[in-house]
Write a protein that holds these residues in place. Structure first.
Motif, PDB file in Angstrom:
ATOM      1  N   ARG A   1      -0.237  -0.855  -4.118  1.00 42.65           N
ATOM      2  CA  ARG A   1      -0.601  -0.631  -5.623  1.00 42.65           C
ATOM      3  C   ARG A   1      -0.246  -2.033  -6.207  1.00 42.65           C
ATOM      4  O   ARG A   1      -0.958  -2.154  -7.386  1.00 42.65           O
ATOM      5  CB  ARG A   1       0.294   0.525  -5.596  1.00 42.65           C
ATOM      6  N   THR A   2       0.677  -2.648  -5.954  1.00 46.30           N
ATOM      7  CA  THR A   2       1.221  -3.626  -6.636  1.00 46.30           C
ATOM      8  C   THR A   2      -0.015  -4.631  -6.686  1.00 46.30           C
ATOM      9  O   THR A   2      -0.340  -5.426  -7.784  1.00 46.30           O
ATOM     10  CB  THR A   2       2.581  -4.186  -5.860  1.00 46.30           C
TER      11      THR A   2
ATOM     12  N   ALA B   1       3.122   1.161  -1.654  1.00 45.88           N
ATOM     13  CA  ALA B   1       3.738   0.477  -3.097  1.00 45.88           C
ATOM     14  C   ALA B   1       3.237  -1.086  -3.033  1.00 45.88           C
ATOM     15  O   ALA B   1       2.859  -1.670  -4.113  1.00 45.88           O
ATOM     16  CB  ALA B   1       5.297   0.607  -3.010  1.00 45.88           C
ATOM     17  N   THR B   2       3.090  -1.637  -1.990  1.00 44.21           N
ATOM     18  CA  THR B   2       2.578  -3.140  -1.855  1.00 44.21           C
ATOM     19  C   THR B   2       1.160  -2.951  -2.342  1.00 44.21           C
ATOM     20  O   THR B   2       0.677  -3.853  -3.083  1.00 44.21           O
ATOM     21  CB  THR B   2       2.922  -3.657  -0.519  1.00 44.21           C
TER      22      THR B   2
END
Length: 87
Positions: free
Chosen positions: A79-80, A76-77
């Motif tokens: 992708r962010t 998720a990090t």
């Protein structure tokens, strides 16, 4: 008299055979008792090993869930960060 003596000898022989069979049965029971005892020891040892392995499997499952959660956070990090660079 000779017939009675023959019958007595046959009866004694039959008795000796019966006693020998009884001794063999007793020896067999002793062997079986030893085998049952050995099986009981093996069963206890295997039950203990199974308990240890079940506990180990639970620990591994817990660690696996924790690692999967951390990987999800890392993905998720990433992708962010990538979404921020693309924008």
């Amino acid at each position: 008299m000779e017939a009675a003596s023959t019958r007595l000898q046959r009866a004694l022989a039959a008795l000796e055979e019966a006693v020998e069979r009884r001794h063999e049965l007793e020896r067999g029971r002793g062997v079986l008792s030893d085998q049952v005892h050995t099986l009981g020891i093996d069963r206890a040892r295997l039950a203990d090993a199974l308990d240890r392995e079940a506990a180990r499997a639970q620990r591994l499952e817990s660690v696996n869930r924790e690692v999967a959660g951390r990987l999800d956070e890392a993905i998720a990090t990433v992708r962010t960060v990538l979404a921020g660079d693309a924008g």
